[in-house]
Motif scaffolding. Structure first.
Motif, PDB file in Angstrom:
ATOM      1  N   ARG A 216      -3.258  -2.987   3.477  1.00 44.51           N
ATOM      2  CA  ARG A 216      -4.134  -2.031   2.807  1.00 44.51           C
ATOM      3  C   ARG A 216      -5.316  -1.740   3.727  1.00 44.51           C
ATOM      4  N   SER A 217      -5.408  -0.520   4.170  1.00 43.24           N
ATOM      5  CA  SER A 217      -6.512  -0.176   5.063  1.00 43.24           C
ATOM      6  C   SER A 217      -7.841  -0.278   4.325  1.00 43.24           C
ATOM      7  N   ALA A 218      -8.888  -0.481   5.081  1.00 44.11           N
ATOM      8  CA  ALA A 218     -10.204  -0.790   4.503  1.00 44.11           C
ATOM      9  C   ALA A 218     -10.711   0.345   3.614  1.00 44.11           C
ATOM     10  N   ARG A 219     -11.294  -0.034   2.473  1.00 43.82           N
ATOM     11  CA  ARG A 219     -11.975   0.891   1.571  1.00 43.82           C
ATOM     12  C   ARG A 219     -13.440   0.475   1.458  1.00 43.82           C
ATOM     13  N   VAL A 220     -14.269   1.430   1.159  1.00 41.47           N
ATOM     14  CA  VAL A 220     -15.682   1.141   0.954  1.00 41.47           C
ATOM     15  C   VAL A 220     -15.846   0.195  -0.227  1.00 41.47           C
ATOM     16  N   GLY A 221     -16.629  -0.850  -0.034  1.00 40.47           N
ATOM     17  CA  GLY A 221     -16.906  -1.799  -1.108  1.00 40.47           C
ATOM     18  C   GLY A 221     -15.876  -2.881  -1.276  1.00 40.47           C
ATOM     19  N   GLU A 222     -14.830  -2.895  -0.447  1.00 38.50           N
ATOM     20  CA  GLU A 222     -13.808  -3.935  -0.516  1.00 38.50           C
ATOM     21  C   GLU A 222     -13.863  -4.801   0.738  1.00 38.50           C
ATOM     22  N   PRO A 223     -13.567  -6.088   0.616  1.00 37.38           N
ATOM     23  CA  PRO A 223     -13.517  -6.931   1.812  1.00 37.38           C
ATOM     24  C   PRO A 223     -12.381  -6.495   2.734  1.00 37.38           C
ATOM     25  N   SER A 224     -12.614  -6.603   4.032  1.00 36.40           N
ATOM     26  CA  SER A 224     -11.593  -6.228   4.999  1.00 36.40           C
ATOM     27  C   SER A 224     -11.802  -7.015   6.279  1.00 36.40           C
ATOM     28  N   TRP A 225     -10.762  -7.021   7.110  1.00 31.27           N
ATOM     29  CA  TRP A 225     -10.786  -7.756   8.368  1.00 31.27           C
ATOM     30  C   TRP A 225     -10.255  -6.861   9.478  1.00 31.27           C
ATOM     31  N   GLU A 226     -10.842  -6.991  10.667  1.00 30.63           N
ATOM     32  CA  GLU A 226     -10.294  -6.332  11.842  1.00 30.63           C
ATOM     33  C   GLU A 226      -9.017  -7.058  12.244  1.00 30.63           C
ATOM     34  N   SER A 227      -7.995  -6.286  12.660  1.00 29.05           N
ATOM     35  CA  SER A 227      -6.732  -6.912  13.030  1.00 29.05           C
ATOM     36  C   SER A 227      -5.968  -6.038  14.004  1.00 29.05           C
ATOM     37  N   VAL A 228      -4.836  -6.540  14.450  1.00 34.03           N
ATOM     38  CA  VAL A 228      -3.997  -5.783  15.381  1.00 34.03           C
ATOM     39  C   VAL A 228      -3.378  -4.552  14.735  1.00 34.03           C
ATOM     40  N   VAL A 229      -3.398  -4.463  13.414  1.00 32.50           N
ATOM     41  CA  VAL A 229      -2.849  -3.287  12.728  1.00 32.50           C
ATOM     42  C   VAL A 229      -3.954  -2.471  12.067  1.00 32.50           C
ATOM     43  N   GLY A 230      -5.183  -2.706  12.476  1.00 32.47           N
ATOM     44  CA  GLY A 230      -6.299  -1.953  11.936  1.00 32.47           C
ATOM     45  C   GLY A 230      -7.144  -2.786  10.990  1.00 32.47           C
ATOM     46  N   GLU A 231      -8.234  -2.196  10.541  1.00 36.20           N
ATOM     47  CA  GLU A 231      -9.115  -2.890   9.612  1.00 36.20           C
ATOM     48  C   GLU A 231      -8.558  -2.781   8.196  1.00 36.20           C
ATOM     49  N   GLY A 232      -8.524  -3.910   7.486  1.00 34.92           N
ATOM     50  CA  GLY A 232      -8.024  -3.909   6.121  1.00 34.92           C
ATOM     51  C   GLY A 232      -7.717  -5.307   5.651  1.00 34.92           C
ATOM     52  N   ARG A 233      -6.752  -5.410   4.739  1.00 36.68           N
ATOM     53  CA  ARG A 233      -6.321  -6.709   4.231  1.00 36.68           C
ATOM     54  C   ARG A 233      -4.837  -6.658   3.900  1.00 36.68           C
ATOM     55  N   PRO A 234      -4.185  -7.829   3.869  1.00 36.68           N
ATOM     56  CA  PRO A 234      -2.724  -7.840   3.714  1.00 36.68           C
ATOM     57  C   PRO A 234      -2.256  -7.604   2.293  1.00 36.68           C
ATOM     58  N   GLY A 235      -1.002  -7.143   2.202  1.00 33.35           N
ATOM     59  CA  GLY A 235      -0.316  -7.078   0.923  1.00 33.35           C
ATOM     60  C   GLY A 235       0.151  -8.463   0.502  1.00 33.35           C
ATOM     61  N   TRP A 236       0.628  -8.555  -0.724  1.00 34.74           N
ATOM     62  CA  TRP A 236       0.932  -9.848  -1.344  1.00 34.74           C
ATOM     63  C   TRP A 236       2.111 -10.546  -0.680  1.00 34.74           C
ATOM     64  N   HIS A 237       3.233  -9.878  -0.537  1.00 32.49           N
ATOM     65  CA  HIS A 237       4.466 -10.546  -0.133  1.00 32.49           C
ATOM     66  C   HIS A 237       4.446 -10.993   1.330  1.00 32.49           C
ATOM     67  N   ILE A 238       3.844 -10.181   2.195  1.00 32.98           N
ATOM     68  CA  ILE A 238       3.801 -10.553   3.610  1.00 32.98           C
ATOM     69  C   ILE A 238       2.944 -11.800   3.816  1.00 32.98           C
ATOM     70  N   GLU A 239       1.979 -12.038   2.927  1.00 39.35           N
ATOM     71  CA  GLU A 239       1.149 -13.243   3.031  1.00 39.35           C
ATOM     72  C   GLU A 239       2.015 -14.503   2.966  1.00 39.35           C
ATOM     73  N   CYS A 240       2.813 -14.596   1.905  1.00 39.02           N
ATOM     74  CA  CYS A 240       3.649 -15.786   1.748  1.00 39.02           C
ATOM     75  C   CYS A 240       4.742 -15.847   2.807  1.00 39.02           C
ATOM     76  N   ALA A 241       5.262 -14.688   3.206  1.00 34.42           N
ATOM     77  CA  ALA A 241       6.307 -14.676   4.224  1.00 34.42           C
ATOM     78  C   ALA A 241       5.822 -15.334   5.507  1.00 34.42           C
ATOM     79  N   VAL A 242       4.623 -14.972   5.946  1.00 33.37           N
ATOM     80  CA  VAL A 242       4.088 -15.506   7.195  1.00 33.37           C
ATOM     81  C   VAL A 242       3.648 -16.956   7.040  1.00 33.37           C
ATOM     82  N   ILE A 243       2.939 -17.267   5.956  1.00 30.22           N
ATOM     83  CA  ILE A 243       2.444 -18.633   5.761  1.00 30.22           C
ATOM     84  C   ILE A 243       3.606 -19.609   5.623  1.00 30.22           C
ATOM     85  N   ALA A 244       4.614 -19.247   4.830  1.00 28.57           N
ATOM     86  CA  ALA A 244       5.767 -20.139   4.634  1.00 28.57           C
ATOM     87  C   ALA A 244       6.510 -20.371   5.943  1.00 28.57           C
TER      88      ALA A 244
END
Length: 424
Positions: A216-244
């Protein structure tokens, strides 16, 4: 992230059998593949804004018992769990209550950790917050982009770039994953569940209404992080996929969670991993049934929650409840059977716990063989974690008296996590 102190698990004579477990993806009982006497388990953690209710506890107790069964069979366990400490529901709760989302998450994670420790749950070996793994998760999104399994959707409300979605149809054409590998449901039901459980089927620009969000690309008023795919935050399923995958490697033994995670979460977690690695996520997918209260599924949206902390500190039942009694109230239900919590369940569990403790001191002319009781407990545990049968076995044995109370007490503590004697 810090976990909690592990419970004492007594050693028992002999060894049990590795349990047969119900694999949701296959719809049958089977022995998940275990290599070199080592079982690996990933259980999806909670979103920390309403910790910890009885529904949560029932799920985590299921996988606590699973690990106890493996360990009793001489199988080493490696357990990983995430915490989804950045997600829309957390942000919505923080905004609604006027608190900082980080503070809310930290508070609730602390409460969850305390509840799990007091309940005698085996802690994860890898306990990972999503915010601790943003770079790695973004790297997983980048891999999917490079492999051709992701695409962008125009997002004019973001100045940081477009949202990134997973291409379900493309993944089915080009990878080994197929929609329904984990959730063998009809397409219409998949669409309904996606809409109910965090999907966005109405989003314009998606190739398929089921395509899940990767970034999810960055929105005003929402937390976000700089990353290799742009500024934003991850979706739900990819989080567990990578962590697991990072915690346990590829093709681990069991992916676990509540039954409401079968779709879309576990389906698309498996899809992401298979698309990246070319291998399935796990040998088996095991799910704990949902718990109701006041006639409806226990949920944050309804507010019909019974909290573990309030049971333990006495504010729910009018007196502090022994953690072993809470475990017994939950274990009276088979993990795959939906059930409804009643306060009378807790009263029944407290009476059962008192009767078992009294039964340890019961002397009779013809006591029941403690070794035979242990064998029966192990047999029930090996049969898809049949805890109701285990409880019935102990009811009968301790009502009659046993020839080795210490062995029975140790068995109950090791296999069920219920304490009948003070710790030595």
């Amino acid at each position: 992230m810090r976990t909690w102190t592990p419970p004492v698990i007594p050693e028992l004579p002999g060894a049990g059998e590795a349990p047969k477990l119900f694999n949701t993806a296959k719809g049958r009982l089977e022995h998940p593949a275990i290599q070199d006497d080592r079982a690996t388990l990933y259980v999806c953690g909670l979103t920390p804004y309403d910790a910890t209710h009885i529904g949560h506890a029932f799920t985590y107790l299921t996988f606590d018992i699973m690990q106890r069964a493996w360990r009793d069979a001489g199988i080493e366990t490696v357990y990983a769990q995430n915490i989804t400490d950045i997600d829309d529901p957390l942000l919505e709760r923080a905004n609604a209550t006027g608190v900082d989302w980080r503070g809310l998450a930290d508070e609730q994670i602390g409460l969850y950790r305390s509840d799990m420790h007091r309940m005698g749950m085996i802690p994860p070996d890898h306990f990972v917050a999503v915010t601790e793994a943003i770079d790695e998760i973004a790297g997983g999104v980048e891999e999917l982009i490079d492999l051709g399994y992701a695409y962008t959707v125009p997002t004019p409300e973001s100045e940081a770039g477009d949202d990134i979605y997973f291409d379900v149809r493309g993944a089915q054409r080009q990878s080994q994953w197929r929609l329904g590998d984990v959730a063998p449901y009809e397409r219409a039901l998949l669409e309904t569940l996606s809409a109910e459980r965090g999907g966005d089927p109405e989003r314009e620009g998606k190739r398929d209404v089921l395509d899940p969000l990767l970034w999810r690309s960055a929105r005003v008023g929402e937390p976000s992080w700089e990353s290799v795919v742009g500024e934003g935050r991850p979706g739900w399923h990819i989080e567990c996929a990578v962590i697991a995958r990072q915690a346990l490697g590829e093709l681990f033994t069991v992916q676990g969670g509540g039954h409401d995670l079968v779709f879309p979460h576990h389906e698309f977690t498996a899809a992401h991993v298979t698309a990246i690695s070319g291998k399935p996520l796990a040998h088996a997918f095991c799910h704990a049934a949902l718990v109701s209260y006041d006639g409806h599924k226990m949920s944050k949206s309804r507010g019909n929650l019974v909290f573990v902390s309030k049971l333990l500190d006495g504010t729910h039942a009018g007196h502090p409840v022994d953690p072993s009694a809470i475990r017994l109230a939950l274990l009276a239900n088979h993990y795959r059977t939906e059930w409804e919590w009643f306060d009378s369940d807790l009263e029944r569990a407290e009476r059962r716990l008192a009767a078992w403790r009294e039964g340890l001191d019961r002397t009779t002319a013809e006591p029941v063989s403690a070794s035979a009781v242990l064998q029966q407990l192990r047999a029930a545990l090996a049969n898809d974690l049949d805890t109701p049968v285990m409880l019935a076995t102990l009811d009968a044995a301790l009502a009659a008296g046993v020839d080795d109370p210490c062995l029975v007490a140790h068995a109950v503590q090791a296999l069920l996590g219920v304490k009948l004697q003070p710790e030595e």
